[in-house]
Motif scaffolding. Structure first.
Motif, PDB file in Angstrom:
ATOM      1  N   TYR A  76       0.767  -1.150  -0.117  1.00 17.27           N
ATOM      2  CA  TYR A  76      -0.047   0.052   0.003  1.00 17.27           C
ATOM      3  C   TYR A  76       0.903   1.098  -0.010  1.00 17.27           C
ATOM      4  N   VAL A  77       0.470   2.104  -0.893  1.00 19.69           N
ATOM      5  CA  VAL A  77       1.234   3.473  -1.065  1.00 19.69           C
ATOM      6  C   VAL A  77       0.198   4.665  -0.810  1.00 19.69           C
ATOM      7  N   HIS A  78       0.559   5.458   0.136  1.00 21.25           N
ATOM      8  CA  HIS A  78      -0.180   6.642   0.211  1.00 21.25           C
ATOM      9  C   HIS A  78      -0.419   7.541  -1.107  1.00 21.25           C
ATOM     10  N   VAL A  79      -1.667   7.924  -1.420  1.00 19.96           N
ATOM     11  CA  VAL A  79      -1.908   8.635  -2.462  1.00 19.96           C
ATOM     12  C   VAL A  79      -0.977   9.820  -2.781  1.00 19.96           C
ATOM     13  N   CYS A  80      -0.608  10.810  -1.872  1.00 17.61           N
ATOM     14  CA  CYS A  80       0.257  11.930  -1.916  1.00 17.61           C
ATOM     15  C   CYS A  80       1.587  11.435  -2.120  1.00 17.61           C
ATOM     16  N   ASP A  81       2.239  10.485  -1.775  1.00 20.65           N
ATOM     17  CA  ASP A  81       3.303   9.904  -2.170  1.00 20.65           C
ATOM     18  C   ASP A  81       3.264   9.705  -3.405  1.00 20.65           C
ATOM     19  N   LEU A  82       2.228   8.738  -4.024  1.00 16.39           N
ATOM     20  CA  LEU A  82       2.151   8.391  -5.202  1.00 16.39           C
ATOM     21  C   LEU A  82       1.972   9.324  -6.314  1.00 16.39           C
ATOM     22  N   VAL A  83       1.303  10.681  -5.941  1.00 11.94           N
ATOM     23  CA  VAL A  83       1.185  11.634  -6.953  1.00 11.94           C
ATOM     24  C   VAL A  83       2.535  12.404  -6.885  1.00 11.94           C
ATOM     25  N   ASP A  84       3.273  12.663  -5.816  1.00  5.36           N
ATOM     26  CA  ASP A  84       4.453  13.174  -5.917  1.00  5.36           C
ATOM     27  C   ASP A  84       5.464  12.655  -6.767  1.00  5.36           C
ATOM     28  N   ALA A  85       5.308  11.491  -6.788  1.00  7.93           N
ATOM     29  CA  ALA A  85       6.141  10.627  -7.939  1.00  7.93           C
ATOM     30  C   ALA A  85       5.887  11.247  -9.433  1.00  7.93           C
ATOM     31  N   HIS A  86       4.627  11.419  -9.602  1.00 10.63           N
ATOM     32  CA  HIS A  86       4.172  11.803 -10.815  1.00 10.63           C
ATOM     33  C   HIS A  86       4.654  13.015 -11.132  1.00 10.63           C
ATOM     34  N   VAL A  87       4.952  14.193 -10.330  1.00 14.84           N
ATOM     35  CA  VAL A  87       5.451  15.455 -10.578  1.00 14.84           C
ATOM     36  C   VAL A  87       6.967  15.209 -10.666  1.00 14.84           C
ATOM     37  N   LEU A  88       7.467  14.306 -10.036  1.00 18.08           N
ATOM     38  CA  LEU A  88       9.089  13.980 -10.394  1.00 18.08           C
ATOM     39  C   LEU A  88       9.261  13.352 -11.814  1.00 18.08           C
ATOM     40  N   GLY A  89       8.170  12.730 -12.302  1.00 15.99           N
ATOM     41  CA  GLY A  89       8.218  12.065 -13.539  1.00 15.99           C
ATOM     42  C   GLY A  89       7.926  13.066 -14.551  1.00 15.99           C
ATOM     43  N   LEU A  90       7.514  13.998 -14.325  1.00 14.89           N
ATOM     44  CA  LEU A  90       7.217  15.271 -15.289  1.00 14.89           C
ATOM     45  C   LEU A  90       8.754  16.108 -15.729  1.00 14.89           C
ATOM     46  N   LYS A  91       9.305  16.033 -14.324  1.00 12.65           N
ATOM     47  CA  LYS A  91      10.651  16.831 -14.218  1.00 12.65           C
ATOM     48  C   LYS A  91      11.568  15.794 -14.940  1.00 12.65           C
ATOM     49  N   TRP A  92      11.453  14.474 -14.652  1.00 15.10           N
ATOM     50  CA  TRP A  92      12.449  13.434 -15.364  1.00 15.10           C
ATOM     51  C   TRP A  92      12.218  13.751 -17.125  1.00 15.10           C
ATOM     52  N   LEU A  93      11.001  13.936 -17.631  1.00 20.16           N
ATOM     53  CA  LEU A  93      10.797  13.829 -18.875  1.00 20.16           C
ATOM     54  C   LEU A  93      11.485  14.971 -19.411  1.00 20.16           C
ATOM     55  N   ALA A  94      11.268  16.038 -18.626  1.00 22.45           N
ATOM     56  CA  ALA A  94      11.715  17.521 -19.151  1.00 22.45           C
ATOM     57  C   ALA A  94      13.317  17.466 -19.282  1.00 22.45           C
ATOM     58  N   ASP A  95      13.954  16.543 -18.152  1.00 24.47           N
ATOM     59  CA  ASP A  95      15.519  16.324 -18.232  1.00 24.47           C
ATOM     60  C   ASP A  95      16.095  15.502 -19.205  1.00 24.47           C
ATOM     61  N   HIS A  96      15.219  14.269 -19.713  1.00 22.16           N
ATOM     62  CA  HIS A  96      15.925  13.365 -20.386  1.00 22.16           C
ATOM     63  C   HIS A  96      15.406  13.351 -21.847  1.00 22.16           C
ATOM     64  N   ASN A  97      16.190  12.643 -22.672  1.00 21.83           N
ATOM     65  CA  ASN A  97      15.274  12.615 -23.910  1.00 21.83           C
ATOM     66  C   ASN A  97      15.099  11.067 -24.127  1.00 21.83           C
ATOM     67  N   ASP A  98      14.319  10.394 -23.171  1.00 22.36           N
ATOM     68  CA  ASP A  98      14.028   9.109 -23.143  1.00 22.36           C
ATOM     69  C   ASP A  98      12.873   8.745 -22.557  1.00 22.36           C
ATOM     70  N   SER A  99      12.470   7.300 -22.345  1.00 22.10           N
ATOM     71  CA  SER A  99      11.267   6.746 -21.538  1.00 22.10           C
ATOM     72  C   SER A  99      11.606   6.116 -20.545  1.00 22.10           C
ATOM     73  N   ARG A 100      10.769   5.785 -19.419  1.00 19.70           N
ATOM     74  CA  ARG A 100      11.188   5.151 -18.410  1.00 19.70           C
ATOM     75  C   ARG A 100       9.885   4.442 -17.513  1.00 19.70           C
ATOM     76  N   VAL A 101      10.289   3.159 -17.180  1.00 24.87           N
ATOM     77  CA  VAL A 101       9.073   2.597 -16.167  1.00 24.87           C
ATOM     78  C   VAL A 101       9.672   2.677 -14.843  1.00 24.87           C
ATOM     79  N   PHE A 102       8.889   2.876 -13.723  1.00 23.99           N
ATOM     80  CA  PHE A 102       9.129   2.822 -12.443  1.00 23.99           C
ATOM     81  C   PHE A 102       7.969   2.279 -11.615  1.00 23.99           C
ATOM     82  N   ASN A 103       8.335   1.095 -10.736  1.00 22.82           N
ATOM     83  CA  ASN A 103       7.433   0.680  -9.824  1.00 22.82           C
ATOM     84  C   ASN A 103       7.103   1.828  -8.707  1.00 22.82           C
ATOM     85  N   LEU A 104       6.037   1.971  -8.455  1.00 18.92           N
ATOM     86  CA  LEU A 104       5.772   2.614  -6.926  1.00 18.92           C
ATOM     87  C   LEU A 104       5.165   1.653  -5.774  1.00 18.92           C
ATOM     88  N   GLY A 105       6.065   1.277  -4.937  1.00 22.66           N
ATOM     89  CA  GLY A 105       5.614   0.114  -3.904  1.00 22.66           C
ATOM     90  C   GLY A 105       6.495   0.467  -2.815  1.00 22.66           C
TER      91      GLY A 105
END
Ligand code: UDP
Length: 327
Positions: free
Chosen positions: A223-252
């Protein structure tokens, strides 16, 4: 321009993501058909009512708002229902996502954060999963999400559509400020159903199967807290801005809890008994789904802050007691 198109922004996870996006300086534009979402959960940016199966509506939203990226949450997401109505899941989730990706490509928006699921892994004999674990879903929901992951890979090669895929484990909890929270109609998830049963708003919680190959016989989830989960999404946006690539992440969290352990924690948090009855297994349920989040921690700098069972159930219980939505 700092708009992010959030499909499913009126739903449980999407509405929390909109709040996190706004706090990070983005403007979340919610696109939602309100079939499972709630208009009064759209509080943090503009709302466009529409359906992913309506390509013209999607084109109009991209033209109007010119988002820099898309967070794609909108989907049917009930394991049990997907076993009874697989066609709905394939049509809504897969065809809907294809429309969205086609519209994004046409509009020149090439960054997608996609909400996938641990259900893509299927049952894997007591292992702690990572992103390289094989994906053999045992329900139509997981299969539809795996198909969308495959589609994203093809769209990247053909059209340069870069993406971050998050495979969620079980999401629980609510915004501690009480602006948004969890409510599905019908509700099928363990934590809100249990809190309803504790509050006497529903009959006893049915435990789906007590004969699994686990220490107490009930299914184990991470179980993951919804606020932690969505924080990862904002970090994911930053990752896309900083990389010219794609990536998979588990969130557990790397820790699994059985249904009975979740019930025990809820008893402690609420100081009330949890009425339960034992029922048969629910079709499509895996025995155990647990993942570490090593990659997300190292590569995104994700640090779950609130993902203990006690914290999640406390926040969910506080939200529950506000009576925002009563069954
Ligand atoms: N569960 C249960 N009774 C319920 C709802 C869920 O025993 O009324 C169990 C379910 O079998 C699973 C776990 O709780 O093992 C989490 O289920 P949920 O539907 O919350 O999430 P899922 O794992 O399907 O994404």
């Amino acid at each position: 321009m700092n708009k992010v198109l959030v499909t499913g922004g009126a739903g449980y996870i999407g509405s929390h993501a909109c709040k996190a996006l706004r706090a990070a300086g983005f403007t979340p534009v919610t696109f939602d058909n309100l079939i499972t979402g709630w208009q009064d959960a759209v509080k943090f940016g503009p709302f466009e009512q529409g359906d992913l199966l309506d390509r013209a509506a999607l084109d109009a939203v991209f033209a109007k708002h010119e988002p820099i990226a898309v967070m794609h949450f909108a989907a049917l997401s009930q394991v049990g229902e997907s076993m009874q109505q697989p066609g709905r899941y394939w049509h809504n989730n897969v065809t809907g996502s294809m429309n969205l990706f086609d519209a994004a490509v046409q509009a020149g928006c090439n960054q997608i954060v996609f909400s996938s699921t641990c259900a893509t892994y299927g049952d894997q004999d007591n292992v702690v999963l990572d992103e390289n674990s094989s994906q053999n879903p045992i329900n139509a929901y997981g299969a539809s999400k795996r198909a969308i992951e495959d589609m994203l890979r093809d769209y990247e090669v053909a059209h340069g559509l870069r993406h971050v895929i998050f495979r969620y484990f079980n999401v629980a909890g609510a915004d501690p400020e009480g602006e948004v929270g969890e409510f599905h109609q019908p509700e099928t998830h363990l934590v809100p159903l249990m809190l309803d049963a504790i509050a006497g708003k529903r009959d006893a919680l049915t435990v789906f199967g007590s004969d699994y190959d686990t220490p107490d016989g009930t299914c184990i989830r991470d179980y993951v807290h919804v606020c932690d989960l969505v924080d990862a999404h904002v970090l994911g946006l930053k990752w896309l801005a900083d990389h010219n690539d794609s990536r998979v992440f588990n969130l557990g969290t790397g820790k699994g809890f059985s249904v009975r352990e979740v019930i025990d924690h809820s008893r402690e948090v609420t100081n009330q008994t949890v009425p339960i009855v034992e029922g048969p297994r629910r079709p499509g349920d895996c025995t155990k789904l647990v993942s570490g989040s090593h990659r997300a921690e190292v590569e995104l700098g994700w640090k779950p802050q609130r993902s203990t069972l006690k914290h999640m159930i406390s926040d969910a219980w506080r939200w529950h007691q506000t009576g925002h939505y009563d069954v």
